[in-house]
Write an enzyme that holds these catalytic residues in place. Structure first.
Site, PDB file in Angstrom:
ATOM      1  N   MET A  30      -4.218   4.047 -17.675  1.00  0.00           N
ATOM      2  CA  MET A  30      -4.993   2.956 -17.095  1.00  0.00           C
ATOM      3  C   MET A  30      -6.483   3.210 -17.336  1.00  0.00           C
ATOM      4  O   MET A  30      -7.347   2.622 -16.683  1.00  0.00           O
ATOM      5  CB  MET A  30      -4.697   2.823 -15.597  1.00  0.00           C
ATOM      6  CG  MET A  30      -3.220   2.485 -15.350  1.00  0.00           C
ATOM      7  SD  MET A  30      -2.915   1.577 -13.840  1.00  0.00           S
ATOM      8  CE  MET A  30      -3.590   2.701 -12.634  1.00  0.00           C
ATOM      9  N   GLY A  31      -6.797   4.101 -18.286  1.00  0.00           N
ATOM     10  CA  GLY A  31      -8.184   4.319 -18.671  1.00  0.00           C
ATOM     11  C   GLY A  31      -8.925   5.258 -17.731  1.00  0.00           C
ATOM     12  O   GLY A  31      -8.343   5.937 -16.912  1.00  0.00           O
ATOM     13  N   TYR A  32     -10.261   5.269 -17.886  1.00  0.00           N
ATOM     14  CA  TYR A  32     -11.144   6.212 -17.218  1.00  0.00           C
ATOM     15  C   TYR A  32     -10.594   7.625 -17.450  1.00  0.00           C
ATOM     16  O   TYR A  32     -10.346   8.392 -16.531  1.00  0.00           O
ATOM     17  CB  TYR A  32     -11.318   5.889 -15.728  1.00  0.00           C
ATOM     18  CG  TYR A  32     -12.749   6.131 -15.319  1.00  0.00           C
ATOM     19  CD1 TYR A  32     -13.756   5.264 -15.740  1.00  0.00           C
ATOM     20  CD2 TYR A  32     -13.116   7.260 -14.599  1.00  0.00           C
ATOM     21  CE1 TYR A  32     -15.087   5.514 -15.439  1.00  0.00           C
ATOM     22  CE2 TYR A  32     -14.445   7.511 -14.285  1.00  0.00           C
ATOM     23  CZ  TYR A  32     -15.425   6.630 -14.701  1.00  0.00           C
ATOM     24  OH  TYR A  32     -16.734   6.875 -14.404  1.00  0.00           O
ATOM     25  N   HIS A  34      -9.599  11.386 -18.376  1.00  0.00           N
ATOM     26  CA  HIS A  34     -10.097  12.705 -17.999  1.00  0.00           C
ATOM     27  C   HIS A  34      -9.267  13.762 -18.734  1.00  0.00           C
ATOM     28  O   HIS A  34      -8.403  13.403 -19.555  1.00  0.00           O
ATOM     29  CB  HIS A  34     -10.047  12.897 -16.477  1.00  0.00           C
ATOM     30  CG  HIS A  34      -8.706  12.524 -15.878  1.00  0.00           C
ATOM     31  ND1 HIS A  34      -7.565  13.242 -16.122  1.00  0.00           N
ATOM     32  CD2 HIS A  34      -8.339  11.499 -15.075  1.00  0.00           C
ATOM     33  CE1 HIS A  34      -6.552  12.691 -15.481  1.00  0.00           C
ATOM     34  NE2 HIS A  34      -6.992  11.621 -14.842  1.00  0.00           N
ATOM     35  N   HIS A  37      -5.515  13.227 -19.125  1.00  0.00           N
ATOM     36  CA  HIS A  37      -5.126  12.329 -20.225  1.00  0.00           C
ATOM     37  C   HIS A  37      -5.335  13.032 -21.569  1.00  0.00           C
ATOM     38  O   HIS A  37      -4.529  12.879 -22.490  1.00  0.00           O
ATOM     39  CB  HIS A  37      -5.990  11.062 -20.220  1.00  0.00           C
ATOM     40  CG  HIS A  37      -5.862  10.235 -18.979  1.00  0.00           C
ATOM     41  ND1 HIS A  37      -6.886  10.103 -18.071  1.00  0.00           N
ATOM     42  CD2 HIS A  37      -4.830   9.498 -18.502  1.00  0.00           C
ATOM     43  CE1 HIS A  37      -6.497   9.303 -17.088  1.00  0.00           C
ATOM     44  NE2 HIS A  37      -5.248   8.934 -17.309  1.00  0.00           N
ATOM     45  N   GLN A 153       6.917   8.979 -11.014  1.00  0.00           N
ATOM     46  CA  GLN A 153       6.819   8.041 -12.148  1.00  0.00           C
ATOM     47  C   GLN A 153       7.542   8.605 -13.375  1.00  0.00           C
ATOM     48  O   GLN A 153       8.276   7.892 -14.068  1.00  0.00           O
ATOM     49  CB  GLN A 153       5.347   7.789 -12.476  1.00  0.00           C
ATOM     50  CG  GLN A 153       5.114   7.056 -13.792  1.00  0.00           C
ATOM     51  CD  GLN A 153       3.668   6.651 -13.970  1.00  0.00           C
ATOM     52  OE1 GLN A 153       3.224   5.656 -13.439  1.00  0.00           O
ATOM     53  NE2 GLN A 153       2.911   7.435 -14.732  1.00  0.00           N
ATOM     54  N   ILE A 176      -3.161  18.930 -14.931  1.00  0.00           N
ATOM     55  CA  ILE A 176      -4.419  19.607 -15.264  1.00  0.00           C
ATOM     56  C   ILE A 176      -5.314  19.552 -14.023  1.00  0.00           C
ATOM     57  O   ILE A 176      -5.420  18.513 -13.376  1.00  0.00           O
ATOM     58  CB  ILE A 176      -5.133  18.915 -16.463  1.00  0.00           C
ATOM     59  CG1 ILE A 176      -4.191  18.812 -17.677  1.00  0.00           C
ATOM     60  CG2 ILE A 176      -6.422  19.639 -16.827  1.00  0.00           C
ATOM     61  CD1 ILE A 176      -3.794  20.130 -18.312  1.00  0.00           C
ATOM     62  N   LYS A 184      -6.711  16.687 -11.541  1.00  0.00           N
ATOM     63  CA  LYS A 184      -7.563  15.663 -12.172  1.00  0.00           C
ATOM     64  C   LYS A 184      -6.956  14.295 -11.937  1.00  0.00           C
ATOM     65  O   LYS A 184      -5.738  14.109 -12.064  1.00  0.00           O
ATOM     66  CB  LYS A 184      -7.637  15.907 -13.685  1.00  0.00           C
ATOM     67  CG  LYS A 184      -8.191  17.265 -14.048  1.00  0.00           C
ATOM     68  CD  LYS A 184      -9.588  17.147 -14.579  1.00  0.00           C
ATOM     69  CE  LYS A 184     -10.075  18.522 -15.010  1.00  0.00           C
ATOM     70  NZ  LYS A 184     -11.493  18.546 -15.306  1.00  0.00           N
ATOM     71  N   SER A 186      -8.294   9.850 -12.108  1.00  0.00           N
ATOM     72  CA  SER A 186      -9.384   8.865 -12.221  1.00  0.00           C
ATOM     73  C   SER A 186      -9.898   8.505 -10.836  1.00  0.00           C
ATOM     74  O   SER A 186     -11.061   8.151 -10.663  1.00  0.00           O
ATOM     75  CB  SER A 186      -8.882   7.609 -12.928  1.00  0.00           C
ATOM     76  OG  SER A 186      -8.279   7.957 -14.154  1.00  0.00           O
TER      77      SER A 186
HETATM   78  O1  PAF Z   1       0.198   6.589 -14.897  1.00  0.00           O
HETATM   79  C1  PAF Z   1      -0.457   5.562 -15.172  1.00  0.00           C
HETATM   80  O2  PAF Z   1      -1.654   5.631 -15.455  1.00  0.00           O
HETATM   81  C2  PAF Z   1       0.236   4.216 -15.115  1.00  0.00           C
HETATM   82  O3  PAF Z   1       1.138   4.140 -14.051  1.00  0.00           O
HETATM   83  C3  PAF Z   1       0.905   3.813 -16.451  1.00  0.00           C
HETATM   84  C4  PAF Z   1       2.035   4.759 -16.814  1.00  0.00           C
HETATM   85  C5  PAF Z   1      -0.133   3.807 -17.554  1.00  0.00           C
HETATM   86  C6  PAF Z   1       1.497   2.402 -16.331  1.00  0.00           C
HETATM   87  O4  PAF Z   1       0.510   1.455 -16.048  1.00  0.00           O
END
Ligand code: PAF
Length: 282
Positions: A30-32, A34, A37, A153, A176, A184, A186
């Protein structure tokens, strides 16, 4: 770093790579971005010829009172970080590109989602399963990478892939942490200085739980009580849940007689943070 915003552009690029037999990894985010990711992107770059990073704050997985609007966004920063890690393409669609008018098909799951975050966030996993399925259908990756911080998830996505015969491998990557132990996230950007200090209760409470387990404690309620007692001493912290569940079913257990996940969600001020450990990793 090439950033594309449409499904058609991603498909055209992936088709191009596929012509020469290249393998493709997907890192859904979902961006931002770190370092958490970054570790997923690096794992994908290591395992695949090409890596796609999706950056999409998925409205469907947020409840009405949650932080969809305030969720941090910075695609330029994301593109720099993804590029440094060796990614080849960023897919950054607008919500309308993912959910056109009249969108009405969903992927949901009746197991694994009733406990932990699924209990406090009732629409969350339906949103995750739906968007992840769409991303898999758009990119058609050989492998997709998810962090163990979102342990539930990861379990849900693995189960969905198995149930629906999706033709890819799910790779789970370690949590991490900051140097002081904070996982870590967002959402850590929401914390002010006092909250940032207070947020250490999560990793410290987990360390306490892990020590008890290493010392031979098998009673889940005894371990949970000690972890909760520790967290409750922090005035800025409010517990959403602290639980120990069976890794396979995500259902609570009484005794540590099988591989388990110790997981918590704790509000620090208004920010909801999660953290966990798998007993197998101790
Ligand atoms: O973990 C996340 O950032 C979100 O739940 C994902 C897997 C990108 C789905 O929107």
């Amino acid at each position: 770093m090439k950033i594309v915003k449409t499904v058609a552009e991603v498909r055209a690029q992936v088709a191009e790579w596929r012509k020469t037999g290249m393998s493709v990894g997907l890192v859904p985010t979902m961006g931002y971005l770190h370092e958490g990711h970054a570790s997923l992107i690096k794992a994908s770059v290591r395992d695949n010829d090409k890596t796609v990073v999706s950056v999409f704050v998925n409205p469907m997985q947020f409840g009405p009172a949650e932080d969809l609007e305030s969720y941090p966004r910075d695609i330029n920063r994301d593109s720099l970080l993804a590029g440094e890690c060796g990614a080849d393409l960023i897919f950054n669609p607008e919500p309308e590109e993912m959910y056109h008018e009249g969108f009405s098909s969903f992927v949901d799951m009746s197991v694994l989602t009733q406990e932990l975050c699924g209990l406090s966030r009732p629409v969350h996993f339906r949103g995750v399963c739906t968007v992840v399925t769409k991303l898999f259908n758009i990119v058609k990756p050989d492998r997709a990478y998810f962090g163990k911080k979102d342990a539930q998830q990861l379990a849900v996505v693995r189960h969905m892939v198995d149930d629906l015969n999706m033709d890819l491998t799910i790779v789970g990557c370690p949590i991490i942490r900051e140097d002081d132990g904070l996982a870590k996230s967002s959402r850590n950007t929401y914390l002010n200085a006092d909250e940032r200090k207070a947020a250490l209760v999560l990793s410290k409470a987990l360390a306490l739980g892990a020590d008890l387990i290493r010392g031979g404690e098998k009673s889940c309620s005894a371990i949970i009580a000690k972890m909760k007692e520790f967290i409750e001493k922090e005035p800025l912290a409010r517990i959403d849940y602290v639980k120990i569940v069976d890794c396979a079913t995500m259902q609570q257990i009484d005794t540590l007689d099988r591989p388990a996940l110790a997981a918590m969600a704790v509000y620090i001020g208004k920010t909801r943070l999660i953290d966990n450990f798998f007993t197998e990793d101790l």
